[in-house]
Design an enzyme around this catalytic site. Structure first.
Site, PDB file in Angstrom:
ATOM      1  N   ASP A  65       0.830  -1.194   0.000  1.00 39.97           N
ATOM      2  CA  ASP A  65       0.000   0.000   0.000  1.00 39.97           C
ATOM      3  C   ASP A  65       0.875   1.259   0.000  1.00 39.97           C
ATOM      4  O   ASP A  65       1.895   1.320   0.692  1.00 39.97           O
ATOM      5  CB  ASP A  65      -0.882  -0.027   1.258  1.00 39.97           C
ATOM      6  CG  ASP A  65      -1.884   1.084   1.322  1.00 39.97           C
ATOM      7  OD1 ASP A  65      -2.749   1.153   0.435  1.00 39.97           O
ATOM      8  OD2 ASP A  65      -1.810   1.894   2.273  1.00 39.97           O
ATOM      9  N   GLU A  90       1.156  -0.560  -5.019  1.00 36.20           N
ATOM     10  CA  GLU A  90       0.182   0.495  -5.273  1.00 36.20           C
ATOM     11  C   GLU A  90       1.003   1.762  -5.455  1.00 36.20           C
ATOM     12  O   GLU A  90       1.524   2.327  -4.496  1.00 36.20           O
ATOM     13  CB  GLU A  90      -0.782   0.669  -4.107  1.00 36.20           C
ATOM     14  CG  GLU A  90      -1.826   1.750  -4.421  1.00 36.20           C
ATOM     15  CD  GLU A  90      -2.448   2.400  -3.199  1.00 36.20           C
ATOM     16  OE1 GLU A  90      -3.574   2.898  -3.326  1.00 36.20           O
ATOM     17  OE2 GLU A  90      -1.815   2.413  -2.136  1.00 36.20           O
TER      18      GLU A  90
END
Length: 563
Positions: free
Chosen positions: A208, A273
């Protein structure tokens, strides 16, 4: 049961279909209204029947849930609302038995403010070693103002003051303090976290906010000025380097992750990401860094042939330049579902549309569904890895009219209501036509489902080849057969300038994103006599490709009906 190994090989991720599970909203086994790991385990056959190769689980770790679990308090356990470590092990074992790999989310940019480390930092004096793991600084104007003008992605200042007067950095919610990745304890801790989950059998990690881990913290810290919120996620558009997005130093951190995962066999997937600018995204997937980076260009492309073709060409070129495979995605847990988003008129202010409850402008649900299925077949025909978000195989739209009292996303609070938030794409899945949560669980779910979800449920669509679920299942079966891992895309001369026409592997795809029907070529060269799959029903011998539709053909040597 299907086994992906012969189909995909050791580098299975290059052509895989990966199904994202938003844990809170997939399946609730115990009736508390929140999805959980046993619920997922029980519903895994749906994903194998769909034809996916892997599942990606959003965070299930202990958390105060201020940001849907992306505020992690303990990276080595399972939140009791989701189950136990034994439940996680059972999920992995069941997934592997079904031929599915399991990818888990790692959140390295920040922790929860309830994490032991941050609680130690709050109890420590300014300048103490416990605070060095995070980004603490003295304020300006005698400590009364934040150290910089940096703004949070969720809205408002990116600094919060603590009782002793210092300020800590939080690029997201104030309950998510940012870690300082120049500290060796931070690096060592996350390497140990990766080993913990690798040893439990996970097949890969999604990192993330990978583009935000490294920061320029040299004094004096730099202000960004009033234009910074135009580039809330990426540094694209800034002159020179950005103090916290897409910095060069992040690549050394990612190489460390890759060196560690490469010590495990069989190979494990690493995916970023990364909201970096398109011409920078390839840096994240160089040979010694991560295997994949999410391609948000396709998700953000307008529904017209020139824009889509340009996005496909750029994505293939950027990935190919570093020997990586491209990734394709239309929806995820952070954006308006594409079954609604793609039907919005060009130039629509999406935040305003959400605040209006989806009424300004209103959407035609039938037209939106056609466009969503057409976009899905376009995506699934492209060479590379396809990421699907739970519920898109059912054609679920954005639930834009959720009442304020049920909203949970910190985006709404941090923006003082200027942004409604992401809850509308996170409404629990409908599995059955009836019940208090349409089969999601034995009681009501944590967010209410609209009545229209009943006719979009798995039960309602099961066995109907013309349903959205039927189209997805047929498409994934054909894709497995026709789109080999080494397939290259070749553009064909389209029958119309605003039609997309390409061949990849033994699959030919024609997509018509226009409002008018398009005459199909007579016996498309190198294909069977008619489409083997289309996003809308086409009668035998059809010569017109309807508006907002996509058709697939197979080359003669492989042409046969979809399984």
């Amino acid at each position: 049961m299907h086994t992906p190994e012969p189909h995909l090989g050791p580098q299975w991720w290059r052509n895989a279909v990966i199904y994202q599970i938003y844990v809170r909203s997939f399946a609730d086994s115990d009736g508390d209204g929140v999805g959980d790991l046993p619920g997922i385990t029980a519903r895994l056959p749906h994903i194998t029947q769909l034809g996916a190769d892997a599942v990606w689980l959003t965070p299930f770790y202990p958390s105060p849930m201020r940001d849907g679990g992306y505020d992690v308090a303990d990276h080595r356990d399972v939140d009791p609302r989701f189950g136990t470590l034994d439940d996680f092990d059972a999920l992995v074992a069941r997934a592997h038995a079904l031929g599915l790999r399991v990818i888990v989310d790692i959140v390295p940019n920040h922790t929860s403010d309830q994490h032991t480390w941050f609680q130690e930092a709050l109890a420590a004096p300014p300048g103490g070693p416990a605070r060095a793991r995070y980004v603490f600084r003295d304020g300006r104007n005698g400590g009364t103002r934040p150290p910089t003008d940096w703004q949070s992605v969720f809205g408002g200042p990116a600094w919060r003051q603590v009782d002793d007067g210092q300020w800590y950095l939080h690029l997201f919610d104030a309950t998510q303090p940012d870690l300082d990745w120049t500290h060796p304890e931070v690096v060592a801790e996350f390497h140990d976290i990766l080993r913990f989950w690798l040893d439990r059998g996970v097949d890969g990690f999604r990192f993330d906010v990978a583009h935000g881990m490294a920061k320029d913290l040299a004094e004096p810290l730099r202000d960004l000025g009033p234009d910074q919120m135009h580039h809330r996620i990426v540094g694209d558009g800034w002159r020179g380097d950005h103090p916290f997005w897409d910095r060069e130093e992040v690549h050394g951190l990612l190489r460390g992750f890759r060196r560690l995962t490469d010590t495990y066999r069989p190979p494990r997937l690493t995916v970023a990401e990364s909201w970096a600018a398109p011409d920078r995204r390839g840096l994240y997937v160089r040979a010694d860094e991560l295997h994949q980076a999410f391609n948000f260009d396709f998700l953000g492309a307008s529904w017209d042939a020139p824009a889509l073709r340009a996005t496909v060409d750029r994505s293939l070129a950027l990935a190919g330049a570093v020997g990586a495979a491209p990734t394709w995605v239309l929806s995820n847990h952070d954006v308006i579902r594409h079954a609604s988003r793609l039907a919005l008129p060009a130039g629509t202010d999406q935040e305003r549309w959400l605040r209006s409850g989806g009424t300004q402008p209103p959407l035609d649900p039938d037209a939106a569904g056609r466009r969503a299925r057409a976009a899905a077949l376009l995506l699934l025909a492209l060479p590379g890895a396809a990421y699907l978000y739970q519920g898109e195989e059912l054609g679920l739209p954005e639930v834009a009219d959720l009442p304020d009292e049920v909203l949970r996303d910190p985006v709404r609070v941090r923006s003082a209501g200027a942004r409604k938030g992401r809850d509308g794409c996170r409404v629990p899945l409908p599995w059955e036509r009836t019940g208090p949560s349409l089969g999601f669980g034995p009681g009501p779910g944590w967010l209410p489902q609209p009545e229209t979800f009943a006719d979009l449920s798995v039960e309602a669509q099961r066995g109907d080849p013309d349903s959205t679920l039927g189209v997805y299942r047929a498409a994934l079966a054909l894709r497995r057969k026709a789109l080999t891992p080494d397939a290259a895309l070749q553009w064909n001369s389209p029958p119309h300038a605003d039609v997309l026409d390409f061949t990849a592997g033994s699959l030919r795809c024609l997509a018509n994103p226009t409002p008018e029907p398009v005459l199909l070529p007579e016996g498309p060269e190198g294909t069977a006599t008619g489409p083997v799959l289309s996003s809308v029903p086409l009668h035998a011998g059809a010569r017109l490709l309807p508006p907002d539709s996509t058709a697939w053909y197979l080359l003669p040597e492989t042409a046969s009906p979809a399984p």
